[in-house]
Design an enzyme around this catalytic site. Structure first.
Site, short mmCIF file in Angstrom:
data_model
loop_
_atom_site.label_atom_id
_atom_site.label_comp_id
_atom_site.label_asym_id
_atom_site.label_seq_id
_atom_site.Cartn_x
_atom_site.Cartn_y
_atom_site.Cartn_z
N SER A 99 0.73 -1.04 -0.08
CA SER A 99 0.15 -0.05 -0.02
C SER A 99 0.70 1.40 0.04
O SER A 99 1.53 1.48 -0.81
CB SER A 99 -0.96 -0.09 1.27
OG SER A 99 -1.86 1.01 1.19
N ASP A 245 -5.72 2.15 -4.45
CA ASP A 245 -6.89 2.33 -3.47
C ASP A 245 -7.12 3.44 -2.65
O ASP A 245 -8.15 3.85 -1.90
CB ASP A 245 -7.22 1.01 -2.56
CG ASP A 245 -5.96 1.01 -1.47
OD1 ASP A 245 -5.16 1.78 -1.21
OD2 ASP A 245 -6.23 0.13 -0.93
#
Length: 448
Positions: A99, A245
């Site tokens: 991430s 995301d």
């Protein structure tokens, strides 16, 4: 296997490649998922970090060794993985990503059959299998297979485009700046925006894993990027994190917008389309609650973590939700934080109201939030929570996720991170000084 430095949680694993995250850890974690799923089709994807290719082979070994049929969908945004699971009728998926962590890091994020990140209960079972077994290895004649499925990106884009009026957005004649930061999400962003009739100015949209700036897309990391928006005459700038995301925004003047505003703007437009419940996590801005109430809609909070938000959204049949890190979740598209539907909703809001992004942000409810973190042993938090409650005795208390205290016009949330060895202290108040004071006083108690 020594996992003392590897972060192992119900969300997956994360560590520094070659140090706390060796390939044998990836093999075992994949095998734990395969054991939990009892075989079946499992998708494997990754963001653009160079170490992802090495870990991909380790994950293939772990999954195939437990009898899974592995399908490699290549470098993909995380929300695309969730959609692909449902489209391809898979039993689950592994996304190789760390991430927003820096380049030396990588990790594994797990998905279930529904295309959502695995909930905490399932994640806990897999964590136990990883740490203590037993792993169910297949015999020689039942070892799994490997293959490559059809292209999966087009379905994602189509799902997003169905949720807005393409003609309305196209009529806005928007010029949009996109910074993919070398991650997985640049190409899909460029294609989607073009389909919405936007002129796209792209930077760092190659999936090469070379981060031009720090991976987490927050204003402090975008000072060199932000001027590009106004210099190129763009109406809005969109910045993605490595696994795509999260969505960070830059307005037409070149000013970075708080990541909290991404979800708020998306919620404002979504509730214009349909009235319904809204869910955000406990560390997300109160302006979302204000917007929901203004629209006459129910508002709920969940524990921090995408899976927790999704679980609550399902329970209350929410029409939209998300997290204040720039993560929009629209169940019409998928059960994963999705910057692409965020782009579509926010551009639709700009087009319908005929207002620049800076004005739309200025019209949101006004609060000041401060996010701080401290390196503190989890064992000390119980004592600290007691002291925090005594410090603010009239505040409403919520212990769903750490400790949240709510005053009349402020809130404070203290919790241990699921993905980093730190304790987060977050406060929101009417002014920056008030938020700073809350964080300072709470931080002093937490850190001793």
């Amino acid at each position: 296997m020594n996992t003392s430095e590897l972060i192992v949680s119900v969300s997956g694993i994360r560590g520094i490649v070659g140090e706390s995250l060796p390939p044998d850890a990836a093999v075992r974690f994949a095998a734990a998922l395969g054991t939990y799923l009892k075989g079946g089709k499992v998708l494997v994807s990754r963001d653009s970090r160079p170490s992802g290719d090495m870990l991909r082979h380790a994950i293939f070994a772990g999954l195939m060794a437990t009898g899974c049929a592995v399908e490699d969908i290549g470098i993909q945004p995380t929300p695309t993985v969730g959609i692909a699971v449902r489209t391809l009728n898979a039993a689950g998926a592994i996304q190789i990503t760390a991430s927003h962590n820096p380049s030396p890091w990588n990790g594994l994020k797990l998905f279930g059959r529904d295309g959502a990140v695995l909930p905490a209960a399932a994640g806990l079972e897999i964590k136990k299998l990883f740490e203590a077994g037993p792993i169910s290895f297949a015999p020689w004649d039942r070892v799994g297979s490997a293959g490559v499925p059809p292209n999966v990106e087009e379905d994602h884009a189509e799902r997003v485009l169905k949720q807005v009026s393409v003609a309305t957005v196209a009529a806005g004649q928007f010029r949009v700046f996109v910074d993919g930061n070398g991650g997985a999400g640049g190409p899909l962003a460029v294609d989607l925006l073009a389909s919405l009739g936007c002129e796209v100015v792209q930077l760092n949209c190659e999936q090469n894993g070379v981060f031009a700036h720090e991976a987490e897309p927050i204003p402090a990391h975008l000072t060199d990027i932000a001027p590009w928006v106004s210099q190129h005459g763009c109406h809005v700038g969109c910045v993605l994190d490595p696994d795509a995301d999260r969505l960070a925004l830059i307005d037409e003047t070149g000013a970075c917008v708080s990541e909290e505003a991404t979800v708020a703007l998306a919620i404002k437009y979504r509730l214009r389309q349909d009235r319904g419940a809204v869910v955000v996590n406990m560390s997300t801005s109160r302006m979302n609650e204000d917007l929901a109430k203004l629209a006459g809609c129910e508002f709920y909070r969940s524990a921090v973590g995408e899976a927790n938000v999704v679980e609550k959204m399902r329970a209350v049949k929410a029409v939209i939700g998300g997290e204040g890190n720039g993560g929009v979740i629209d169940p019409r598209v998928g059960w994963v934080r999705d910057p692409y539907v965020g782009m579509a909703l926010i551009l639709s809001l700009m087009a319908e109201e005929g207002k620049p992004l800076s004005q739309l942000v200025a019209e949101l409810p006004t609060y000041s939030m401060l996010k701080t973190k401290f390196t503190v042993a989890r064992e000390r938090l119980g004592e600290a929570f007691g002291k925090l409650e005594k410090k603010w005795p009239t505040a409403a208390k919520d212990t769903l996720d750490g400790l949240r205290l709510d005053g009349p016009d402020w809130w404070l949330h203290v919790r241990a991170s699921n993905t980093e060895p730190i304790v987060r202290v977050i406060a929101e108040a009417p002014t920056a000084d008030a938020a700073r004071q809350l964080c300072d006083e709470a931080g002093a108690i937490v850190s001793g």
